[in-house]
Design a protein around this motif. Structure first.
Motif, short mmCIF file in Angstrom:
data_model
loop_
_atom_site.label_atom_id
_atom_site.label_comp_id
_atom_site.label_asym_id
_atom_site.label_seq_id
_atom_site.Cartn_x
_atom_site.Cartn_y
_atom_site.Cartn_z
N LYS A 4 -104.05 -3.44 13.63
CA LYS A 4 -105.13 -2.95 14.53
C LYS A 4 -105.74 -1.51 14.33
CE LYS A 4 -103.70 -5.47 18.75
NZ LYS A 4 -103.61 -5.49 20.17
N THR A 5 -104.89 -1.04 13.40
CA THR A 5 -105.46 0.37 13.11
C THR A 5 -106.02 0.55 11.59
OG1 THR A 5 -103.26 1.02 12.27
CG2 THR A 5 -103.91 1.67 14.64
N ASN A 6 -105.90 -0.76 10.84
CA ASN A 6 -106.18 -0.84 9.50
C ASN A 6 -105.47 0.13 8.48
OD1 ASN A 6 -108.26 -3.04 9.79
ND2 ASN A 6 -109.63 -1.56 10.42
N MET A 7 -104.22 0.20 8.88
CA MET A 7 -103.32 1.08 7.92
C MET A 7 -102.26 0.18 7.56
SD MET A 7 -102.71 4.37 10.35
CE MET A 7 -103.79 5.49 11.02
N SER A 8 -101.72 0.74 6.46
CA SER A 8 -100.81 -0.25 5.79
C SER A 8 -99.18 -0.14 6.56
CB SER A 8 -100.34 0.42 4.42
OG SER A 8 -99.51 1.53 4.61
N LEU A 9 -98.61 -1.05 6.53
CA LEU A 9 -97.34 -1.28 7.45
C LEU A 9 -96.35 0.00 7.04
CD1 LEU A 9 -95.47 -3.03 9.32
CD2 LEU A 9 -94.82 -4.26 7.49
#
Length: 73
Positions: A4-9
């Motif tokens: 949802k935030t377009n960040m890596s895990l």
């Protein structure tokens, strides 16, 4: 959360771990967190209750505004 935030895990995991380690976030269970109430509330009980009342009133106003906007569409 990562999607949802377009960040890596890894970034999300490291950020959550840092916030937990600094006692800002408290883990409730797997995938559920909350802000440590002691971080949010300083002062007497009356001050704490005042913040909660304002939050509740604002949340109700936002919900009503959202309903009105949906009706307009």
């Amino acid at each position: 959360m990562a999607k949802k935030t377009n960040m890596s895990l890894m970034t999300v995991s490291q950020t959550l771990r840092t916030l937990i380690d600094s006692n800002f976030l408290q883990k409730i269970n797997s995938g559920a967190y909350r802000v440590n109430p002691n971080v949010l509330f300083e002062g007497c009980k009356a001050d704490q209750l005042n913040v909660l009342v304002k939050y509740t009133d604002t949340a109700k106003e936002v919900a009503q505004d959202n309903k009105q906007q949906q009706k307009a569409i």
